[in-house]
Design a protein around this motif. Structure first.
Motif, PDB file in Angstrom:
ATOM      1  N   ALA A 276       0.834  -1.207   0.000  1.00 48.79           N
ATOM      2  CA  ALA A 276       0.000   0.000   0.000  1.00 48.79           C
ATOM      3  C   ALA A 276       0.866   1.253   0.000  1.00 48.79           C
ATOM      4  N   PHE A 277       1.896   1.280   0.856  1.00 47.84           N
ATOM      5  CA  PHE A 277       2.792   2.438   0.881  1.00 47.84           C
ATOM      6  C   PHE A 277       3.562   2.556  -0.425  1.00 47.84           C
ATOM      7  N   GLU A 278       3.993   1.429  -0.975  1.00 44.99           N
ATOM      8  CA  GLU A 278       4.709   1.457  -2.252  1.00 44.99           C
ATOM      9  C   GLU A 278       3.820   2.007  -3.360  1.00 44.99           C
ATOM     10  N   ARG A 279       2.554   1.612  -3.392  1.00 48.07           N
ATOM     11  CA  ARG A 279       1.639   2.049  -4.455  1.00 48.07           C
ATOM     12  C   ARG A 279       1.249   3.526  -4.304  1.00 48.07           C
ATOM     13  N   ILE A 280       0.823   3.933  -3.111  1.00 47.72           N
ATOM     14  CA  ILE A 280       0.298   5.301  -2.977  1.00 47.72           C
ATOM     15  C   ILE A 280       1.407   6.337  -3.109  1.00 47.72           C
ATOM     16  N   SER A 281       2.646   5.992  -2.781  1.00 46.95           N
ATOM     17  CA  SER A 281       3.741   6.955  -2.944  1.00 46.95           C
ATOM     18  C   SER A 281       4.039   7.213  -4.413  1.00 46.95           C
ATOM     19  N   VAL A 398      -6.784   0.915  10.071  1.00 49.07           N
ATOM     20  CA  VAL A 398      -6.338   1.733  11.203  1.00 49.07           C
ATOM     21  C   VAL A 398      -4.851   2.064  11.093  1.00 49.07           C
ATOM     22  N   VAL A 399      -4.030   1.097  10.686  1.00 46.93           N
ATOM     23  CA  VAL A 399      -2.594   1.356  10.536  1.00 46.93           C
ATOM     24  C   VAL A 399      -2.353   2.418   9.477  1.00 46.93           C
ATOM     25  N   LEU A 400      -3.009   2.288   8.334  1.00 45.73           N
ATOM     26  CA  LEU A 400      -2.836   3.259   7.252  1.00 45.73           C
ATOM     27  C   LEU A 400      -3.315   4.641   7.682  1.00 45.73           C
TER      28      LEU A 400
END
Length: 439
Positions: A276-281, A398-400
């Motif tokens: 998720a972090f890799e994609r949204i960045s 929640v983490v995101l």
């Protein structure tokens, strides 16, 4: 050839197989199975036959309609894949059970992972995220996979095991190397003996002995807790639960089941978050939308983003079943007894018929609408769908949200990370790198 309900059924053969020697089919699947299945799908269509290590003669399905047939089949006809992860997790694991035993165990496991029970865990999700994030560097690349692994591990140890103090510290030491080793061994043929303490299987057995001893002590501690009847961790809930006949789970079964919940929900959830972090960045417009929403009490777009990450970066790429009936009709084909049927989840997720421009990362396709049931199956389907799916979904949400509220994620135009296969989960090869700054 036989005519059934006005259509021609081919009862004289299996789905096609690629014109490649069986040994090469097995090697390709073992070392690069997504690529191998992609190549065979292009040549043979959405259902074909391969000969695979561990599973033997297998039918691969990459079509939602056929996946539905497999997932919704009578469990007496098409049941638990053989072999399965119970080789690593233990005979008391839900992965080991089939038929009535499986149904009763799922009924026992379902209440702790739905509704009010999960709401009670949201505080733990946020606390563990903030605890881990306190040491993150600013302005330099952070590989998110390992931090996410620590967050999801601590979440499960607290919410599922109910561990704290010395028990928590000891589990933190035992579990990470067990998960890493167990994931690698899960896809290999299991030897009849552990081959000694210096072999991988011997080391896995040693970790298991330490784990069993610790869980035995943890069960005693939980039972002795004056607040035992009001505890909301999964271990306490299982200890208080009984089957329909009034019997309770054995200590061994509880140990196997806790290990299953950890093994199934720790690495996979962490991998999804890292992707998720890799994609949204790499998608500034998506990141901006998520940042704005994180300041509110809504989560519609964040949920859509999670669904889209699960689609374009599928973590677990297969869900398997075993044919127990003399034969099983699958679309226009008939699969003989003893065959495995593997639903190719990653290929199902990339069908242009259900997801136009399937390689494009676009959470908007899930805003205001849920995905078609058997076209989006990150948690599998049918009676063997992951029992912790709702727990994992809320945890990721929640983490995101917590990270977005406390950090600015710097957009990047770097190429997307390639996939690394860890034995069970597919993770970002470079660890899901992002650059963060505190708000």
């Amino acid at each position: 050839m036989t005519v059934v309900h006005g259509s021609t059924k081919r009862l004289d053969r299996l789905p096609p197989s690629p014109r490649v020697p069986r040994v090469l089919q097995g090697i390709g699947f073992s070392f690069s199975r997504k690529w191998t299945v992609d190549q065979v799908t292009r040549r043979c269509g959405n259902v074909f036959t391969l000969t695979l290590p561990v599973f033997g003669r297998s039918v691969i399905v990459a079509d939602p309609a056929l996946a539905k047939q497999v997932f919704m089949a009578n469990t007496d006809d098409v049941g638990n894949i053989q072999p399965n992860l119970s080789r690593v997790l233990g005979p008391g694991s839900v992965f080991a059970l089939d038929g009535t035993q499986h149904r009763l165990r799922r009924k026992l496991l379902t209440p702790p992972f739905h509704g009010k029970s999960i709401k009670n865990y949201e505080r733990i999700f946020e606390e563990e995220t903030l605890r881990e994030a306190a040491t993150w560097p600013e302005g330099q690349p952070l590989q998110t996979l390992e931090p996410m692994m620590r967050i999801t591990l601590n979440v499960i140890l607290r919410a599922v095991f109910g561990a704290d103090g010395a028990h928590l510290d000891e589990l933190r030491r035992i579990i990470p190397p067990w998960v890493t080793l167990g994931s690698r061994l899960a896809v290999l043929p299991m030897p009849s003996r552990t081959m000694g303490r210096f072999s991988p299987w011997g080391r896995l057995a040693a970790y298991r002995r330490r784990y069993d001893d610790l869980v035995d002590r943890l069960i005693d501690a939980v039972r002795a807790d004056p607040d035992f009847n009001s505890r909301d961790d999964v271990l306490a809930l299982l200890l208080r639960s009984t089957y329909e006949d009034g019997s309770a789970m054995s200590r061994q079964d509880i140990g196997d089941e806790l290990l299953t919940l950890l093994g199934a929900g720790h690495e996979t959830t962490a991998a999804t978050l890292s992707w998720a972090f890799e994609r949204i960045s790499r998608h500034p417009e998506v990141l901006a939308e998520l940042e704005a929403e994180a300041l509110t009490d809504t989560n519609e777009y964040r949920q859509a983003a999670i669904l889209e990450v699960q689609r374009v970066r599928t973590i677990i790429d297969f869900a398997g079943r075993h044919v127990y009936a003399p034969s099983f009709e699958l679309g226009d084909w008939v699969v003989p007894q003893g065959y495995s049927i593997l639903v190719a989840i990653a290929q199902v997720h990339r069908r242009s018929e259900e997801f136009p421009d399937p390689d494009r990362f676009d959470p908007q396709r899930f805003v205001g609408q849920r995905p078609t049931t058997f076209a989006h199956i990150p948690f599998g389907g049918g009676t063997r769908r992951c029992v912790g799916a709702a727990f994992a979904n809320v945890e990721m949400d929640v983490v995101l949200r917590t990270v977005l509220r406390h950090f600015v994620i710097e957009p990047t135009d770097a190429p997307g990370e390639k996939t690394h296969f860890r034995g069970v989960a597919h993770t970002p090869r470079d660890g899901g790198k992002v650059v963060l700054r505190r708000r």
